[in-house]
Write a protein that holds these residues in place. Structure first.
Motif, PDB file in Angstrom:
ATOM      1  N   UNK A  80      -3.187 -29.076 -19.221  1.00  0.00           N
ATOM      2  CA  UNK A  80      -4.414 -28.589 -19.353  1.00  0.00           C
ATOM      3  C   UNK A  80      -5.043 -30.145 -20.456  1.00  0.00           C
ATOM      4  N   UNK A  81      -4.552 -30.297 -21.071  1.00  0.00           N
ATOM      5  CA  UNK A  81      -4.901 -31.183 -21.981  1.00  0.00           C
ATOM      6  C   UNK A  81      -5.233 -32.530 -21.426  1.00  0.00           C
ATOM      7  N   UNK A  82      -4.728 -33.015 -20.347  1.00  0.00           N
ATOM      8  CA  UNK A  82      -4.765 -34.250 -19.522  1.00  0.00           C
ATOM      9  C   UNK A  82      -6.030 -34.126 -18.700  1.00  0.00           C
ATOM     10  N   UNK A  83      -6.644 -32.952 -18.579  1.00  0.00           N
ATOM     11  CA  UNK A  83      -7.868 -32.655 -17.873  1.00  0.00           C
ATOM     12  C   UNK A  83      -9.234 -33.193 -18.480  1.00  0.00           C
ATOM     13  N   UNK A  84     -10.010 -33.729 -17.992  1.00  0.00           N
ATOM     14  CA  UNK A  84     -11.212 -34.171 -18.385  1.00  0.00           C
ATOM     15  C   UNK A  84     -12.437 -33.035 -18.557  1.00  0.00           C
ATOM     16  N   UNK A  85     -12.833 -32.759 -19.957  1.00  0.00           N
ATOM     17  CA  UNK A  85     -13.823 -31.475 -19.816  1.00  0.00           C
ATOM     18  C   UNK A  85     -14.853 -32.021 -20.531  1.00  0.00           C
ATOM     19  N   UNK A  86     -16.020 -31.352 -20.450  1.00  0.00           N
ATOM     20  CA  UNK A  86     -17.060 -31.842 -21.155  1.00  0.00           C
ATOM     21  C   UNK A  86     -17.088 -31.291 -22.673  1.00  0.00           C
ATOM     22  N   UNK A  87     -17.969 -31.834 -23.522  1.00  0.00           N
ATOM     23  CA  UNK A  87     -17.919 -31.510 -25.045  1.00  0.00           C
ATOM     24  C   UNK A  87     -17.979 -29.998 -25.139  1.00  0.00           C
ATOM     25  N   UNK A  88     -18.646 -29.372 -24.551  1.00  0.00           N
ATOM     26  CA  UNK A  88     -18.988 -27.913 -25.036  1.00  0.00           C
ATOM     27  C   UNK A  88     -17.649 -27.041 -24.377  1.00  0.00           C
TER      28      UNK A  88
END
Length: 281
Positions: free
Chosen positions: A130-138
């Motif tokens: 999951x930590x490799x997935x790109x996520x928005x700042x919020x």
């Protein structure tokens, strides 16, 4: 016990049921500008390559997203067409099904600037993925117990709260733990929209969850079930998928029923969908 990894089951019929329900709820919630906190208590990896060794071992997507993808240009239901179009944006090429988007993908792609997302995952390997997935700042990943984490963060900092709870139920006690956490959540945020997934297995342990929810005194509990095959002596393992939605948006039942009317024939002659108000208003 932390043996469960969803990659073995990614894109199966239960995922279709769960994520179409989640997608529909989110789209209702987004009709208002008021900020929302989304919580995913058992996030998993986020995005699943269907050619991964784990996924290829069982290839359960062949009885889930696979046939829906093949029929995507023949669909008529507006909700199902929109959902399939969203699935297409998760692919390397819109013409080929290569990935299945899990709940963190659906939630993170729905975030507005005013919203918040908390993704809990307790399995070390799953959290690493999951930590490799790109996520928005919020959006925030949390390595830890999602049920305990949900309780600890209440009340939410936004006016509205939407929670997805979908454990593996490897431990039978999880059915009661989920019911207890839901009761606590609704004490702190009585208008929260809570989605709970559960498996339909021959042992019928999901009745522990459903009965506890009914006995809690909570109103407006809607449930739906997608059966891939009928239960019976010849059925081993999961034969169906269940979803409970507490405080569901108005019209959710009708929209999903229309979409499922197109989905079930694609999943096979034994597939059927059923829904009712487990507890009314």
């Amino acid at each position: 016990m932390l043996s469960y990894q969803h990659a073995y089951h990614a894109g199966n019929f239960a995922d279709v049921h769960k994520h179409l329900t989640l997608y529909t709820v989110i789209n209702y919630l987004l009709r208002k500008k008021t900020a929302i906190t989304y919580v995913d208590t058992h996030a998993g990896r986020g995005l699943y390559p269907l050619n991964a060794q784990e996924t290829q071992r069982l290839q359960e997507y062949r009885e889930g997203i696979g046939p829906l993808w093949q029929a995507r240009n023949e669909l008529n239901d507006p909700l199902l067409i929109a959902w399939q179009a969203a699935v297409a944006t998760a692919q390397a090429s819109s013409a080929t099904l290569t990935h299945y988007p899990g709940s963190p993908w659906w939630l993170s792609h729905s975030l507005r600037e005013q919203d918040q997302l908390r993704l809990f995952e307790l399995h070390p390997g799953e959290h690493e993925q999951l930590s490799t997935q790109e996520l928005p700042a919020n959006a925030q990943r949390v390595f830890g117990d999602g049920l305990a984490g949900l309780e600890a963060m209440l009340p939410a900092i936004t006016p509205r709260l939407c929670v997805l709870i979908d454990p593996s139920y490897e431990r039978k006690v999880e059915y009661q733990e989920v019911a207890d956490t839901v009761a606590y959540t609704l004490e702190k945020a009585r208008h929260a929209v809570v989605l709970i997934w559960y498996p339909l297995l021959p042992a019928g342990h999901h009745h522990t969850l459903l009965d506890a929810l009914k006995e809690s005194g909570q109103r407006k509990i809607w449930r739906s079930e997608l059966l891939l095959r009928e239960p019976g002596e010849q059925v081993h393992g999961m034969f169906g998928s269940g979803m409970v939605v507490i405080n569901p948006p108005w019209g959710l039942d009708e929209r999903l029923a229309a979409a499922m009317a197109e989905i079930t024939p694609l999943l096979g002659s034994s597939s059927r969908y059923q829904a009712d108000w487990w507890v009314g208003e």
